[in-house]
Design a protein around this motif. Structure first.
Motif, PDB file in Angstrom:
ATOM      1  N   SER A  90     -46.826  -8.877   3.150  1.00  0.00           N
ATOM      2  CA  SER A  90     -46.138  -8.913   1.858  1.00  0.00           C
ATOM      3  C   SER A  90     -44.643  -9.112   2.002  1.00  0.00           C
ATOM      4  CB  SER A  90     -46.414  -7.621   1.087  1.00  0.00           C
ATOM      5  OG  SER A  90     -47.719  -7.624   0.608  1.00  0.00           O
ATOM      6  N   ALA A  91     -44.248  -9.742   3.113  1.00  0.00           N
ATOM      7  CA  ALA A  91     -42.823  -9.951   3.373  1.00  0.00           C
ATOM      8  C   ALA A  91     -42.149 -10.653   2.197  1.00  0.00           C
ATOM      9  CB  ALA A  91     -42.641 -10.754   4.652  1.00  0.00           C
ATOM     10  N   GLN A  92     -42.858 -11.605   1.579  1.00  0.00           N
ATOM     11  CA  GLN A  92     -42.260 -12.361   0.477  1.00  0.00           C
ATOM     12  C   GLN A  92     -42.547 -11.740  -0.883  1.00  0.00           C
ATOM     13  OE1 GLN A  92     -40.258 -14.895   0.923  1.00  0.00           O
ATOM     14  NE2 GLN A  92     -40.675 -15.509   3.033  1.00  0.00           N
ATOM     15  N   ALA A  93     -43.482 -10.793  -0.916  1.00  0.00           N
ATOM     16  CA  ALA A  93     -43.946 -10.292  -2.219  1.00  0.00           C
ATOM     17  C   ALA A  93     -43.246  -9.023  -2.674  1.00  0.00           C
ATOM     18  CB  ALA A  93     -45.457 -10.066  -2.158  1.00  0.00           C
ATOM     19  N   VAL A  94     -43.054  -8.087  -1.744  1.00  0.00           N
ATOM     20  CA  VAL A  94     -42.498  -6.794  -2.151  1.00  0.00           C
ATOM     21  C   VAL A  94     -41.087  -6.995  -2.705  1.00  0.00           C
ATOM     22  CG1 VAL A  94     -41.724  -4.534  -1.331  1.00  0.00           C
ATOM     23  CG2 VAL A  94     -43.921  -5.449  -0.583  1.00  0.00           C
ATOM     24  N   GLY A  95     -40.864  -6.421  -3.873  1.00  0.00           N
ATOM     25  CA  GLY A  95     -39.558  -6.559  -4.515  1.00  0.00           C
ATOM     26  C   GLY A  95     -39.479  -7.772  -5.423  1.00  0.00           C
ATOM     27  N   LYS A  96     -40.466  -8.670  -5.337  1.00  0.00           N
ATOM     28  CA  LYS A  96     -40.453  -9.882  -6.165  1.00  0.00           C
ATOM     29  C   LYS A  96     -41.540  -9.817  -7.221  1.00  0.00           C
ATOM     30  CE  LYS A  96     -37.734 -11.294  -2.833  1.00  0.00           C
ATOM     31  NZ  LYS A  96     -38.301 -12.069  -1.720  1.00  0.00           N
ATOM     32  N   ILE A  97     -42.687  -9.286  -6.828  1.00  0.00           N
ATOM     33  CA  ILE A  97     -43.794  -9.128  -7.778  1.00  0.00           C
ATOM     34  C   ILE A  97     -44.323  -7.705  -7.615  1.00  0.00           C
ATOM     35  CG2 ILE A  97     -44.468 -11.577  -7.835  1.00  0.00           C
ATOM     36  CD1 ILE A  97     -46.677 -10.881  -5.788  1.00  0.00           C
ATOM     37  N   PRO A  98     -44.956  -7.158  -8.653  1.00  0.00           N
ATOM     38  CA  PRO A  98     -45.455  -5.778  -8.537  1.00  0.00           C
ATOM     39  C   PRO A  98     -46.580  -5.686  -7.490  1.00  0.00           C
ATOM     40  CG  PRO A  98     -45.385  -6.509 -10.838  1.00  0.00           C
ATOM     41  CD  PRO A  98     -45.176  -7.722  -9.995  1.00  0.00           C
ATOM     42  N   ILE A  99     -46.451  -4.710  -6.624  1.00  0.00           N
ATOM     43  CA  ILE A  99     -47.471  -4.477  -5.602  1.00  0.00           C
ATOM     44  C   ILE A  99     -47.791  -2.991  -5.632  1.00  0.00           C
ATOM     45  CG2 ILE A  99     -47.893  -4.356  -3.099  1.00  0.00           C
ATOM     46  CD1 ILE A  99     -47.805  -7.194  -3.767  1.00  0.00           C
ATOM     47  N   ASN A 100     -49.076  -2.657  -5.675  1.00  0.00           N
ATOM     48  CA  ASN A 100     -49.466  -1.258  -5.600  1.00  0.00           C
ATOM     49  C   ASN A 100     -50.633  -1.136  -4.627  1.00  0.00           C
ATOM     50  OD1 ASN A 100     -51.107   1.162  -6.233  1.00  0.00           O
ATOM     51  ND2 ASN A 100     -49.433   1.529  -7.688  1.00  0.00           N
TER      52      ASN A 100
END
Lengths: 375, 397
Positions: B185-195
């Protein structure tokens, strides 16, 4: 309550040098991945290459064979796992990261003075059926004892063994020339010399190669994947510049360490200073006060605002006795009465005296201390 | 004509490669640079304990943005290390029980290399192809899951084409089949919601410098319940619950924590703003130029990513004509090499399309004026290169 503080745990981590912080701050705000081909990327690439040159030059290493890692622990792991030697011999006083990375390794004994037994190394190597990897640190993190590397290397090379040297504690306190010493693999760390935490290096001799352990993009000449930590590399290089610029620091540290030991010895004749009979790093003092546990001593000093440790920081959360002292033949109970005092670039005479005073106050409350005849 | 007076050139549009550290993050880090020495593992004095407190506060900030418990977050030197640790660590720990690992053909190099490494050590590695959209077909994934399957690794949001996978569905599929689910999730965390809980994620890699934090720090989320076990890849002092030894870099940990805090505070508005800029960039280019293709699904995509191919033009030609715009031809790790993007090829697109693909990465500090400038410069340049017939056919060969 004393407002004065003395940070005397440099072997765990040294405070960042202001010049290093400045250099890093400027780099940190720039975007730019050294692998990108655009202007920002090329600038980051130049920064990391310049840093590599500076660090390599400081220790007589080949810049094309210097691999930046996340620190000394990773570099030690990379050396031990990546050198391609199944038979590994490590001294019994190595850092935990060497011991843990080679759990099956043959241990080279050390003598009571904390020095690796080179005759034993020769015998152990003669018994091996294939070329081995020998790992002996340049200077010990707990006692500061400097190891006979020239001899270790000559013996090892006679047996076609490669030599890895963990030089983390030696950097900045000893002149290091990797090429003339003929070290095959050498570990460095920035935060022990006032550089940033989170960066170290493994330097390889020109004819030595390793197999990458962290795989991915082709960074660091395919020897270590992951986006380079540009700001930390810049900080590491700046710290190297600082230690070169301030060569008198070594004399100053020696003076302060000796002063500390003198202040203690003047009143406490029964203390034991481990490795004092051997060549030692100028900044380290590992001492034992019979009758007082390490814990009592570090707590008393902590309350007086003085930071020292009961051994290596990594294991200082645990109450196990030091494997370094045990390897030197010190009994577990004696090992549990010892503390490590280590100073560095920013330490002042005042801090040393403050620490000596606080320690002596505890000493004077110790019941079985030898009474002075004048009392 | 757009005024270039206020623009800092070259314009940085490579946010998936790396982001500048947010000044607020740097501000949070600075105290730990200047006046706070101390090894966070030194328990014998206040300096060490203070450093440890800072590290633990940062760990809690990271946990908060992914919905985990702080104890489930392990600091590493970056996402490459996290991915290596997750894949090799799980494979080594569970290798006697299960030996199949399923991943995709478009993963980041470090996932692919870690898997190949395991493959050469006797593990059964499946590289699942992706659809032309860049998304994986869940039925194809389900069909590859066997009793011997240990782990599925699928990147949450793609570094080159920005495509966001159906993470919750993949997590659900894995959980129902008793298979571990790792996501880069290097590109995802902080950009789209992740739970991690609602998405049934067991292992997740996080990077600092992709989300306005510092380089040299990342994290690996490791699920506690049900507990996921790993073999450490870096041994030593036993830090990070013995999963990752080495002195923690206090300022970098603090920086990653601060980056997560800022991202979670601002995620919604920022995603909207950046997504609008991206749409504006795409529409501006597509209105002015014929024969522009979007690589990867445009709807399931990171707001800050656009990946385009310009027919008949080699990306190196365009990039050298545009030294005032910092964009890339693929992931930074491989952009030194001239081989066309394996990711674009994996979408089933031709080598020509792959050779002419560009990645535009838009981020926190990108302005509308910069986007306007890029639209104008880029489209003018493409028109003129096409008019001159300077195509990849003449340049690249």
């Amino acid at each position: 309550m004393n407002d004065q503080t003395s940070y005397l745990d440099y072997n765990a981590s040294a405070p960042l040098r202001p010049a290093v912080a400045e250099a890093m701050k400027n780099t940190m705000l720039l975007a730019g991945n050294p692998s990108s081909v655009h202007t920002y990327g090329r600038f980051a690439r130049k920064q990391i290459d310049d840093a590599r040159d500076l660090v390599a030059t400081t220790v007589g290493a080949d810049p094309t064979k210097l691999v930046f890692t996340s620190g000394g622990t990773e570099a030690n792991n990379l050396a031990l796992a990546g050198a391609g030697r199944t038979i590994r011999l490590v001294s019994g006083i190595e850092h935990d990261s060497v011991l843990a990375a080679a759990p099956e390794a043959v241990h080279i004994p050390v003598d009571q003075a904390g020095v690796v037994n080179t005759a034993a190394l020769d015998e152990l190597l003669a018994k091996q059926n294939e070329p081995a990897l020998v790992s002996v640190m340049m200077a010990n993190n707990e006692t500061g004892v400097i190891q006979p590397l020239t001899e270790v290397i000559s013996i090892a090379h006679n047996h076609n063994a490669l030599v890895h040297c963990d030089a983390v504690q030696a950097l900045g306190k000893l002149a290091i020339d990797m090429a003339s010493l003929e070290i095959d693999l050498m570990t460095l760390s920035a935060h022990k010399i006032g550089g940033p935490k989170g960066i170290g290096a493994l330097a390889l001799r020109s004819n030595v190669e390793i197999e990458a352990q962290l795989v991915g993009g082709g960074q660091e000449g395919r020897r270590r994947a992951g986006t380079e930590n540009v700001a930390a590399a810049v900080g590491f290089a700046e710290a190297c510049v600082e230690i070169k610029k301030n060569e008198n620091e070594i004399d100053r540290m020696l003076h302060l360490r000796n002063r500390f030991e003198e202040l203690l010895r003047n009143q406490a004749s029964n203390i034991e200073i481990f490795g004092h009979e051997s060549p030692r790093l100028v900044n380290t003092c590992c001492l034992r006060l019979p009758g007082r546990t390490s814990e009592t001593q570090v707590i008393a000093l902590d309350l007086a605002g003085i930071a020292v440790s009961a051994g290596a920081a990594c294991s200082s959360g645990k109450v196990t006795s030091s494997h370094v002292l045990t390897a030197m033949g010190v009994s577990p109970s004696a090992a549990n009465e010892s503390i490590r005092v280590s100073l560095g670039w920013a330490t002042t005479e005042n801090e040393i005296e403050h620490a000596a005073d606080a320690w002596l106050e505890l000493y004077n409350q110790t019941e079985d201390r030898p009474r002075r005849t004048t009392e | 004509m757009t005024s270039t007076d206020d623009l800092k050139l070259p314009i940085y549009l490579d946010y998936q490669s790396t982001t500048p550290t947010d000044p607020r993050v740097l501000k949070a880090m600075l105290p730990y640079f200047f006046d706070k020495p101390g090894n966070p593992h030194s328990q014998t004095h206040s300096y060490g304990r203070e450093a440890q407190d800072a590290v633990e506060a940062a760990r809690a900030q990271i946990a908060a943005i992914i919905g985990s418990d702080a104890r489930e977050v392990i600091f590493t030197s970056g996402a490459t290390e996290s991915n290596n640790l997750a894949l090799k660590g799980a494979a080594q720990f569970y290798g006697n029980e299960k030996r199949r690992i399923i991943t995709t053909t478009t993963e980041h190099k470090c996932v692919i290399e870690s898997c190949r490494n395991l493959g050469s050590n006797g593990y059964d590695i499946v590289f699942l192809p992706v659809e032309k959209s860049g998304l994986i077909d869940l039925n194809r994934l389900a069909a590859e899951i066997t009793n011997d399957t240990l782990l599925v690794s699928v990147m949450a949001a793609h570094n080159e084409i920005g495509v966001i996978q159906q993470i919750a569905s993949i997590g659900d599929l894995c959980r129902r089949n008793g298979v571990l689910f790792h996501t880069d999730s290097a590109q995802a965390v902080g950009k789209i919601p992740i739970n991690v809980n609602t998405m049934n994620i067991d292992l997740m890699s996080i990077s600092g410098h992709k989300m306005y934090g510092p380089k040299g720090i990342g994290a690996l989320y490791v699920r506690h319940r049900p507990r996921v076990r790993l073999n450490a890849q870096i041994d030593g002092g036993g830090q990070e619950r013995s999963l990752r030894s080495g002195t923690l870099p206090t300022p970098l940990c603090v920086g990653l924590g601060a980056a997560c805090q800022i991202a979670s505070d601002e995620l919604v508005q920022e995603a909207q703003r950046i997504g609008d800029l991206r749409d504006c960039l795409y529409e501006g280019i597509a209105e002015r130029l014929p024969d522009v293709t979007v690589n990867g699904d445009l709807n399931h995509r990171l707001p800050g990513n656009l990946n385009l191919s310009f027919a008949d033009l080699d990306c190196e030609t365009i990039m050298s004509a545009l030294p005032d715009i910092a964009i890339s031809s693929g992931s930074a790790c491989t952009s030194n090499s001239i081989e066309p993007s394996y990711v674009i090829r994996a979408l089933g697109l031709s080598e020509e399309i792959a050779r002419s693909s560009f990645r535009f990465g838009i981020g926190r500090f990108t302005t509308k004026a910069e986007i306007d400038y890029v639209i104008e410069r880029l489209t003018d340049e493409v028109v003129s290169l096409r008019a001159r017939g300077t195509t990849h056919r003449t340049v690249a060969r």
